[in-house]
Design a protein around this motif. Structure first.
Motif, PDB file in Angstrom:
ATOM      1  N   GLU A 192     -50.638 -46.371  11.155  1.00  0.00           N
ATOM      2  CA  GLU A 192     -50.326 -45.971  12.683  1.00  0.00           C
ATOM      3  C   GLU A 192     -48.929 -45.961  12.972  1.00  0.00           C
ATOM      4  N   PHE A 193     -48.075 -46.821  12.313  1.00  0.00           N
ATOM      5  CA  PHE A 193     -46.790 -46.786  12.886  1.00  0.00           C
ATOM      6  C   PHE A 193     -46.191 -47.637  11.626  1.00  0.00           C
ATOM      7  N   VAL A 194     -44.813 -47.139  11.580  1.00  0.00           N
ATOM      8  CA  VAL A 194     -43.727 -47.205  10.436  1.00  0.00           C
ATOM      9  C   VAL A 194     -42.401 -47.826  11.083  1.00  0.00           C
ATOM     10  N   HIS A 195     -41.929 -48.947  10.756  1.00  0.00           N
ATOM     11  CA  HIS A 195     -40.653 -49.717  11.131  1.00  0.00           C
ATOM     12  C   HIS A 195     -39.669 -49.385   9.973  1.00  0.00           C
ATOM     13  N   TYR A 196     -38.698 -48.805  10.300  1.00  0.00           N
ATOM     14  CA  TYR A 196     -37.538 -48.645   9.138  1.00  0.00           C
ATOM     15  C   TYR A 196     -36.280 -49.589   9.220  1.00  0.00           C
ATOM     16  N   ASP A 197     -35.759 -49.871   8.225  1.00  0.00           N
ATOM     17  CA  ASP A 197     -34.482 -50.618   7.971  1.00  0.00           C
ATOM     18  C   ASP A 197     -33.927 -49.669   6.903  1.00  0.00           C
ATOM     19  N   ILE A 198     -33.034 -48.859   6.892  1.00  0.00           N
ATOM     20  CA  ILE A 198     -32.506 -48.329   5.809  1.00  0.00           C
ATOM     21  C   ILE A 198     -30.794 -48.362   5.845  1.00  0.00           C
ATOM     22  N   ARG A 199     -30.238 -48.934   4.823  1.00  0.00           N
ATOM     23  CA  ARG A 199     -28.812 -49.171   5.084  1.00  0.00           C
ATOM     24  C   ARG A 199     -28.239 -48.852   3.672  1.00  0.00           C
ATOM     25  N   ALA A 200     -26.973 -48.509   3.693  1.00  0.00           N
ATOM     26  CA  ALA A 200     -25.928 -48.540   2.625  1.00  0.00           C
ATOM     27  C   ALA A 200     -25.177 -49.949   2.924  1.00  0.00           C
ATOM     28  N   VAL A 201     -25.434 -50.689   1.555  1.00  0.00           N
ATOM     29  CA  VAL A 201     -24.846 -52.046   1.721  1.00  0.00           C
ATOM     30  C   VAL A 201     -23.644 -52.232   0.784  1.00  0.00           C
ATOM     31  N   ARG A 202     -23.614 -51.579  -0.215  1.00  0.00           N
ATOM     32  CA  ARG A 202     -22.843 -51.798  -1.345  1.00  0.00           C
ATOM     33  C   ARG A 202     -21.549 -50.843  -1.106  1.00  0.00           C
ATOM     34  N   ASN A 203     -21.681 -49.497  -0.686  1.00  0.00           N
ATOM     35  CA  ASN A 203     -20.657 -48.752  -0.704  1.00  0.00           C
ATOM     36  C   ASN A 203     -21.148 -48.101   0.408  1.00  0.00           C
ATOM     37  N   LYS A 204     -20.244 -47.855   1.541  1.00  0.00           N
ATOM     38  CA  LYS A 204     -20.525 -47.014   2.694  1.00  0.00           C
ATOM     39  C   LYS A 204     -20.536 -45.703   2.410  1.00  0.00           C
ATOM     40  N   ASN A 205     -19.672 -45.149   1.261  1.00  0.00           N
ATOM     41  CA  ASN A 205     -19.603 -43.761   1.107  1.00  0.00           C
ATOM     42  C   ASN A 205     -20.700 -43.217   0.239  1.00  0.00           C
ATOM     43  N   ASN A 206     -21.560 -44.165   0.052  1.00  0.00           N
ATOM     44  CA  ASN A 206     -23.028 -43.565  -0.718  1.00  0.00           C
ATOM     45  C   ASN A 206     -24.063 -43.439   0.133  1.00  0.00           C
ATOM     46  N   PRO A 207     -25.172 -42.647  -0.405  1.00  0.00           N
ATOM     47  CA  PRO A 207     -26.339 -42.710   0.468  1.00  0.00           C
ATOM     48  C   PRO A 207     -26.942 -44.124   0.179  1.00  0.00           C
ATOM     49  N   ASP A 208     -28.033 -44.317   1.268  1.00  0.00           N
ATOM     50  CA  ASP A 208     -28.594 -45.861   1.191  1.00  0.00           C
ATOM     51  C   ASP A 208     -28.936 -46.543  -0.205  1.00  0.00           C
ATOM     52  N   ASP A 209     -28.665 -47.684  -0.268  1.00  0.00           N
ATOM     53  CA  ASP A 209     -29.195 -48.546  -1.132  1.00  0.00           C
ATOM     54  C   ASP A 209     -30.196 -49.533  -0.993  1.00  0.00           C
ATOM     55  N   THR A 210     -30.268 -49.724   0.183  1.00  0.00           N
ATOM     56  CA  THR A 210     -31.088 -50.941   0.666  1.00  0.00           C
ATOM     57  C   THR A 210     -32.219 -50.572   1.777  1.00  0.00           C
ATOM     58  N   PHE A 211     -33.460 -50.824   1.537  1.00  0.00           N
ATOM     59  CA  PHE A 211     -34.260 -50.547   2.570  1.00  0.00           C
ATOM     60  C   PHE A 211     -35.347 -51.502   2.777  1.00  0.00           C
ATOM     61  N   GLU A 212     -36.022 -51.409   4.042  1.00  0.00           N
ATOM     62  CA  GLU A 212     -37.190 -52.353   4.065  1.00  0.00           C
ATOM     63  C   GLU A 212     -38.165 -51.479   5.320  1.00  0.00           C
ATOM     64  N   LEU A 213     -39.340 -51.050   4.780  1.00  0.00           N
ATOM     65  CA  LEU A 213     -40.323 -50.476   5.603  1.00  0.00           C
ATOM     66  C   LEU A 213     -41.413 -51.517   6.007  1.00  0.00           C
ATOM     67  N   GLN A 214     -41.857 -51.346   7.214  1.00  0.00           N
ATOM     68  CA  GLN A 214     -43.321 -52.096   7.645  1.00  0.00           C
ATOM     69  C   GLN A 214     -44.114 -51.169   8.138  1.00  0.00           C
ATOM     70  N   LEU A 215     -45.564 -50.984   7.364  1.00  0.00           N
ATOM     71  CA  LEU A 215     -46.168 -49.961   7.718  1.00  0.00           C
ATOM     72  C   LEU A 215     -47.585 -50.723   8.345  1.00  0.00           C
ATOM     73  N   TYR A 216     -47.967 -50.117   9.402  1.00  0.00           N
ATOM     74  CA  TYR A 216     -49.096 -51.049  10.029  1.00  0.00           C
ATOM     75  C   TYR A 216     -50.458 -50.270   9.971  1.00  0.00           C
ATOM     76  N   TYR A 217     -51.400 -51.128   9.723  1.00  0.00           N
ATOM     77  CA  TYR A 217     -52.828 -50.672   9.596  1.00  0.00           C
ATOM     78  C   TYR A 217     -53.726 -51.650  10.392  1.00  0.00           C
ATOM     79  N   GLY A 218     -53.671 -51.467  11.649  1.00  0.00           N
ATOM     80  CA  GLY A 218     -54.571 -52.432  12.345  1.00  0.00           C
ATOM     81  C   GLY A 218     -54.006 -53.856  12.293  1.00  0.00           C
ATOM     82  N   ASP A 219     -54.856 -54.760  11.361  1.00  0.00           N
ATOM     83  CA  ASP A 219     -54.380 -56.146  11.333  1.00  0.00           C
ATOM     84  C   ASP A 219     -53.682 -56.202  10.018  1.00  0.00           C
ATOM     85  N   ILE A 220     -53.388 -55.219   9.329  1.00  0.00           N
ATOM     86  CA  ILE A 220     -52.746 -55.180   7.781  1.00  0.00           C
ATOM     87  C   ILE A 220     -51.379 -54.943   8.158  1.00  0.00           C
TER      88      ILE A 220
END
Length: 345
Positions: A192-220
């Motif tokens: 139903e919903f997706v929460h994104y945290d997407i970052r370039a941590v090691r080198n800001k000149n590069n595309p992202d290298d770190t991410f966390e998603l939370q995907l919501y399915y009712g109570d799951i």
């Protein structure tokens, strides 16, 4: 019946994650032609590739009516155009990850395939990881009762990150998130919903290298994470339910074997020394602890599934709706700055 196939691209993806498995299936697949814009004569001359026609002329594939399946192992920005050309010339297509750059491109390929009576499918080999199959086995057993949380990781310790600029399709999210999201979608469907945290941590000149998603399915809630700055091991899968929990520490060992030159069919290929641990309370109120083993993974099962679709008319192993859901989750991540919470359309 034999499928005559071809590959577009002859880099690490083709030589490590595809061809060793296809060569184990010589009774159902014959690799006839391999195209690449850059020829590699020394590699082409190796014994396992004898009998294959190598070319830098794409028409050697497109105009060969005996070739009915083409696998794309090329950079992400080329996937849509190569897949479109193959479909227009009557070829079924397997596309390495990420399937396409955008949701619109994915929808266009499916529409063209349907018009031509052909199949186009992503190479979601991680559906056949032993660690994922162990988690899936536990979930499907029902012993955990009502699920509340599912967590999956791709973790490394690779602190060095030389400049390698590129667009979003070359980051960890499109490269590895594709697999993690597909696994979640295969288990739970469309969130139903997706929460994104997407970052370039090691080198800001590069595309992202770190991410966390939370995907919501009712109570799951399903959590998928990737970091290149994890030194101590962390579980690959964690599953919690109202009756208990499951933890699997090690990731599937196929990639480790392939990198070491141990090929599919070898005695020690993909052997995982660690089983998952399941602890739950049964209907009698007893606390049960079990080891869970799903056996050795096999990325070649992608080709088995595609063979069954093309020859025996079985449903595709990744339903079209799963592909489109995964592509929507990927593509919409970059419509706004992260962190962000979105509702799927």
């Amino acid at each position: 019946m034999m499928i005559h196939s071809a590959f577009i691209g002859f880099g690490k993806s083709a030589t490590r994650y595809h061809l060793p498995y296809v060569f184990q299936r010589r009774d159902t697949f014959r690799v006839k032609t391999i195209f690449d814009v850059v020829r590699r004569p020394a590699l082409e001359a190796e014994s396992e590739y004898q009998g294959i026609h190598f070319t830098d002329n794409l028409n050697d594939i497109l105009l060969d009516e005996s070739i009915t399946l083409v696998t794309l192992c090329t950079p992400p920005e080329t996937h849509y155009d190569y897949a479109r050309q193959c479909l227009e010339h009557g070829k079924n297509v397997i596309v390495e990850k990420p399937f396409t750059r955008t949701l619109a491109e994915a929808e266009a390929l499916f529409a063209l395939a349907a018009e031509k009576g052909l199949t186009v499918t992503p190479f979601q080999n991680r559906r056949f990881d032993s660690c994922f199959l162990a988690a899936k086995k536990v979930i499907n057993s029902g012993v955990l009762g009502k699920l509340v949380e599912f967590e999956s990781h791709f973790d490394y310790f690779r602190p060095d990150a030389p400049d390698a600029p590129g667009d979003f399709t070359h980051g960890a999210f499109y490269g590895l998130g594709m697999h993690l999201i597909d696994q979640v979608v295969s288990l739970f469907g469309r969130p139903e919903f997706v929460h994104y945290d997407i970052r370039a941590v090691r080198n800001k000149n590069n595309p992202d290298d770190t991410f966390e998603l939370q995907l919501y399915y009712g109570d799951i809630k399903a959590i998928v994470k990737c970091s290149h700055l994890v030194m101590l091991p962390y579980p690959k899968f964690i599953v919690h339910g109202e009756n208990g929990s499951f933890i699997k520490l090690n990731i599937d060992q196929q990639e480790t074997s392939l990198k070491s030159g141990i090929m599919p069919g070898s005695n020690h290929f993909g052997k995982d020394p660690e089983w998952g641990v399941l602890k739950y309370q049964n209907v009698q109120g007893e606390m049960i602890t079990e080891k869970v083993d799903a056996g050795t993974g096999d990325y070649g099962r992608v080709y088995d599934a595609v063979y069954d679709t093309l020859i025996h008319k079985k449903p595709v192993y990744v339903p079209q709706q799963d592909v489109l859901t995964t592509m929507e989750i990927l593509h919409r991540a970059f419509e706004q700055p992260a962190p962000a919470l979105i509702k799927l359309r």
